[in-house]
Scaffold this active site. Structure first.
Site, mmCIF file in Angstrom:
data_model
loop_
_atom_site.group_PDB
_atom_site.id
_atom_site.type_symbol
_atom_site.label_atom_id
_atom_site.label_comp_id
_atom_site.label_asym_id
_atom_site.label_seq_id
_atom_site.Cartn_x
_atom_site.Cartn_y
_atom_site.Cartn_z
ATOM 1 N N HIS A 211 0.838 -1.209 0.000
ATOM 2 C CA HIS A 211 0.000 0.000 0.000
ATOM 3 C C HIS A 211 0.866 1.249 0.000
ATOM 4 O O HIS A 211 1.971 1.274 0.547
ATOM 5 C CB HIS A 211 -0.991 0.000 1.163
ATOM 6 C CG HIS A 211 -0.391 -0.036 2.535
ATOM 7 N ND1 HIS A 211 -0.038 1.102 3.229
ATOM 8 C CD2 HIS A 211 -0.113 -1.070 3.359
ATOM 9 C CE1 HIS A 211 0.430 0.763 4.418
ATOM 10 N NE2 HIS A 211 0.405 -0.541 4.530
ATOM 11 N N ASP A 213 -0.149 4.371 1.121
ATOM 12 C CA ASP A 213 -0.399 5.304 2.220
ATOM 13 C C ASP A 213 0.417 4.976 3.455
ATOM 14 O O ASP A 213 0.927 3.866 3.623
ATOM 15 C CB ASP A 213 -1.885 5.312 2.573
ATOM 16 C CG ASP A 213 -2.384 3.944 3.010
ATOM 17 O OD1 ASP A 213 -2.195 2.969 2.251
ATOM 18 O OD2 ASP A 213 -2.945 3.826 4.118
ATOM 19 N N ASP A 246 6.707 0.870 6.970
ATOM 20 C CA ASP A 246 5.295 0.501 6.772
ATOM 21 C C ASP A 246 4.652 1.439 5.756
ATOM 22 O O ASP A 246 4.160 2.497 6.132
ATOM 23 C CB ASP A 246 4.553 0.555 8.100
ATOM 24 C CG ASP A 246 3.120 0.055 7.997
ATOM 25 O OD1 ASP A 246 2.761 -0.539 6.957
ATOM 26 O OD2 ASP A 246 2.350 0.263 8.948
ATOM 27 N N GLU A 280 -4.817 1.541 3.209
ATOM 28 C CA GLU A 280 -4.761 0.375 4.104
ATOM 29 C C GLU A 280 -4.821 0.790 5.560
ATOM 30 O O GLU A 280 -5.420 0.092 6.393
ATOM 31 C CB GLU A 280 -3.482 -0.423 3.833
ATOM 32 C CG GLU A 280 -3.400 -1.762 4.556
ATOM 33 C CD GLU A 280 -2.860 -1.677 5.978
ATOM 34 O OE1 GLU A 280 -3.041 -2.641 6.752
ATOM 35 O OE2 GLU A 280 -2.247 -0.635 6.321
ATOM 36 N N GLU A 281 -4.205 1.911 5.887
ATOM 37 C CA GLU A 281 -4.154 2.348 7.289
ATOM 38 C C GLU A 281 -5.523 2.772 7.819
ATOM 39 O O GLU A 281 -5.681 2.966 9.024
ATOM 40 C CB GLU A 281 -3.151 3.494 7.454
ATOM 41 C CG GLU A 281 -1.707 3.146 7.083
ATOM 42 C CD GLU A 281 -1.075 2.101 7.992
ATOM 43 O OE1 GLU A 281 -1.721 1.718 8.996
ATOM 44 O OE2 GLU A 281 0.058 1.668 7.711
ATOM 45 N N ASP A 309 1.016 -10.394 1.024
ATOM 46 C CA ASP A 309 0.887 -9.005 1.480
ATOM 47 C C ASP A 309 1.810 -8.802 2.677
ATOM 48 O O ASP A 309 2.483 -9.734 3.131
ATOM 49 C CB ASP A 309 -0.571 -8.703 1.830
ATOM 50 C CG ASP A 309 -0.889 -7.204 1.844
ATOM 51 O OD1 ASP A 309 0.037 -6.391 1.632
ATOM 52 O OD2 ASP A 309 -2.053 -6.849 2.078
ATOM 53 N N HIS A 599 5.215 3.259 12.930
ATOM 54 C CA HIS A 599 4.074 4.025 13.450
ATOM 55 C C HIS A 599 4.473 5.023 14.534
ATOM 56 O O HIS A 599 3.619 5.508 15.281
ATOM 57 C CB HIS A 599 2.983 3.091 14.004
ATOM 58 C CG HIS A 599 2.147 2.456 12.947
ATOM 59 N ND1 HIS A 599 0.814 2.158 13.100
ATOM 60 C CD2 HIS A 599 2.451 2.062 11.680
ATOM 61 C CE1 HIS A 599 0.340 1.588 12.003
ATOM 62 N NE2 HIS A 599 1.327 1.532 11.132
#
Length: 629
Positions: A211, A213, A246, A280-281, A309, A599
């Site tokens: 992803h 984002d 991520d 996705e987030e 994934d 994160h």
């Protein structure tokens, strides 16, 4: 010499009537003082010795080796008589052989043994990852239900980075852009198809997901970053910035692998598809959901052979190196509690204000936790068995308990539940994550809203979670407790009244968000698809991908890397792909000691770990062409 009393007076101190006023009296006073001091000194010495003795006993007790004690000693069973892992346990955590591509050895020489070891190319690849990080693609919760506008029309400013990312990836990877069919799905999601020689109806394709984002960067954290979060700083060893771990690292690694396969003249026999979402987030409802629909329309249910994934990675545990591959995910719900009461002036408050009532409700919810269970179909059990079989430093009693789980299951669950890291692999978690109430200091709040995030255990369901909370809240609504009118709306959008009383002090409504998610299907680990990914991991990650300029490293540095299944407590875009294939695996080819700040602040990935990811996707594409499914 002046008398002592005079000296004291001249220094500004009052004359005490009992102070000595002659030399003989002074000597006598001194003798008395010396005797008292000697007695006090002795007391102090004795006290100090006692303290030292206690400390010595404490440290001796803690540093002296103790005989190992059985944590399951309360059981009426003799674990010494239980089976341990042995040669007859081949079926437990079977390790596929490392898988090496047998065709196109020129590509192995050019890329796998060549470019991926070349310091200059590695720097260029690291710089391309850094470029992707410099594009701000943060996504926010409030965007979850906002559809993108059609291509070429103005969209909300928060999504400006996604258009920039599309432009960047086309320029950075010209061969991929030229030879793969690119489709824009719901404006920002990217779908690339590398058509193989064989028909997708008879030779199902491989789908590689990632992803675009990232999670947001709070403004309050900016001064804590060593390098600004969107600087894409590359110091030669680490690539820094939001998304470097991520998960722009996997997205860029996938495209790097494809670009270099194309440059080497590789032509796939079986089709390879790249599917990159952009939200996705925030659960992927505008990105992966639309990608999945397009693939389902094109390929049909079960039309994909293997889908990979993001997921866990590689780390050391109990003296062994494990590569963990997610084969399922816990379920997911978000719930809200809305409490409405009468307002008024804060100078005449009721016994409990609206916020006070909500606090009691939340406290009660947190006190009534779910029960942990370790069912046979929970992938966490497979994970434990692998860890116990191959982790030489695991507590020997724990090893035997895992090996003989059917005989000691309750005690094993109790033991594992002591640690939150293992407890929530067996138990539904509930976390009150947001609360909002009140608008003014001197006004009684009329409404409070609290949000609860639940991750649903494998043995449970969305319905079980709803039943649990409804029962608890109905009990609390009784007049003998909080006296509330209580209603709910479940994940099927059905509203129901559970309790009403004429003496209610307020109204409570519990609602489950409609996109509630059941625990994911468990992907099998006894199939060619599992052997493919596990064998590729064991081959690629046995190599030391640390390369110093001017120094050739030994190729095979790490023996016996163990691949194990894992249950993921968090969720990925794979939630939208369940109907495409039973073989959904979640894996990041990254090492725990080479990534930081996921994160949070100072997110970064080591160049060597990124290159290892490129190598993995490069080899999985090649190996996929050679496997008979």
């Amino acid at each position: 010499m002046l008398p002592i009393a005079t000296i004291a007076t001249e220094k500004g101190s009052p004359v005490h009537p009992e102070l000595p006023t002659s030399h003989s009296d002074l000597e006598q006073a001194r003798a008395i003082i010396r005797a008292k001091e000697t007695k006090e000194h002795r007391k102090a010495i004795c006290f100090g010795l006692a303290i030292l003795l206690l400390l010595a006993c404490y440290f001796f007790d803690n540093i002296t080796p103790r005989p190992f004690t059985d944590p399951f000693s309360e059981l009426p069973l003799d674990l010494d008589a239980f089976d341990d892992f042995g040669n007859d346990d081949d079926a437990i955590c079977r390790q596929p052989a490392p898988r090496v591509p047998q065709q196109n050895q020129n590509i192995t020489e050019r890329n796998y043994d060549g470019l991926f070891r070349d310091p200059e190319w590695r720097k260029e690849a690291g710089e391309r990852l850094a470029q992707s990080v410099r594009i701000d693609t943060q996504t926010f919760d409030h965007l979850r239900d906002i559809m993108p506008t059609p291509e070429g029309t103005p969209d909300i400013p928060e999504r400006a980075g996604f258009d920039k990312f599309k432009e960047w990836i086309a320029k950075a990877y010209p061969l991929t852009h030229k030879h793969l069919k690119r489709e824009l799905v719901n404006r920002y999601a990217l779908l690339y198809t590398w058509e193989g020689k064989e028909d997708v109806k008879t030779a199902k394709p491989l789908v590689l997901c990632s992803h675009i984002d990232t999670v947001p960067v709070p403004a309050s954290s900016l001064d804590q970053w060593v390098h600004p979060p969107f600087s894409g700083h590359f110091d030669g060893e680490y690539i820094w910035g939001r998304g470097s771990v991520d998960t722009k690292n996997t997205l860029v690694a996938i495209v790097e692998a494809v670009e270099n396969l194309l440059a080497a003249g590789f032509k796939p026999k079986r089709t390879v598809i790249l599917a990159f979402g952009f939200d996705e987030e925030i659960s992927g409802y505008q990105g992966a959901r639309f990608l999945s629909k397009k693939l389902l329309d094109r390929l049909g249910p079960g039309g994909v052979e293997l889908l990979i994934d993001e997921g866990p990675g590689i780390g050391t545990e109990y003296g062994a190196t494990f590569a963990s591959i997610g084969i399922s995910e816990k379920g997911y719900t978000d719930s809200t509690l809305t409490l409405s009461t009468a307002g008024g002036h804060s100078s005449i408050p009721p016994k409990h204000t609206n916020i006070g009532l909500m606090a009691r409700i939340i406290a009660n919810i947190e006190e009534n936790v779910y029960t942990p269970e370790l069912s046979d179909d929970n992938p966490f059990l497979l994970n434990l068995q692998c860890t116990a079989k191959y982790g030489p430093e695991m507590n020997p009693w724990l090893k035997k308990a895992i090996r003989n789980v059917d005989k000691v299951r309750p005690a094993l669950v109790k033991y594992l539940a002591r640690d939150v890291q293992t407890r929530y692999m067996m138990q539904t978690s509930q976390a009150v994550t947001m609360i909002n109430g009140g608008v003014k200091l001197n006004a009684l709040p009329e409404q409070t809203i609290a949000s609860i995030n639940q991750r649903i255990a494998m043995h449970s369901s969305v319905e079980t979670v709803e039943h649990h909370l409804i029962g608890l809240l109905t009990h609390l609504s009784d007049p003998s407790r909080l006296a509330l009118n209580f209603t709910s709306t479940n994940h099927l959008n059905v509203t129901k009244t559970h309790f009403e009383t004429p003496d209610a002090v307020g109204a409570l409504h519990y609602e489950t968000f409609i996109p509630a998610l059941q625990p994911a299907p468990v992907s099998p680990v006894d199939t060619p698809a599992w052997d493919l990914i596990a064998g590729t991991v064991r081959r690629v990650s046995a190599r030391n991908w640390e390369v110093k300029e001017g120094k050739e490293e030994k190729e095979e540095e790490e023996e016996g890397i163990i691949v194990r299944p894992e249950l993921m407590p968090a969720n990925t875009d794979t939630r939208h792909y369940w109907d495409l294939t039973k073989n959904i695996f979640r894996y990041d080819p990254i090492r725990a000691d080479k990534i930081f700040g996921i994160h949070t602040v100072n997110e970064r990935i080591a160049l060597s770990s990124f290159i290892e990811s490129v190598a993995f996707f490069h080899e999985i594409v090649r190996n996929f062409q050679e496997v008979e499914f």
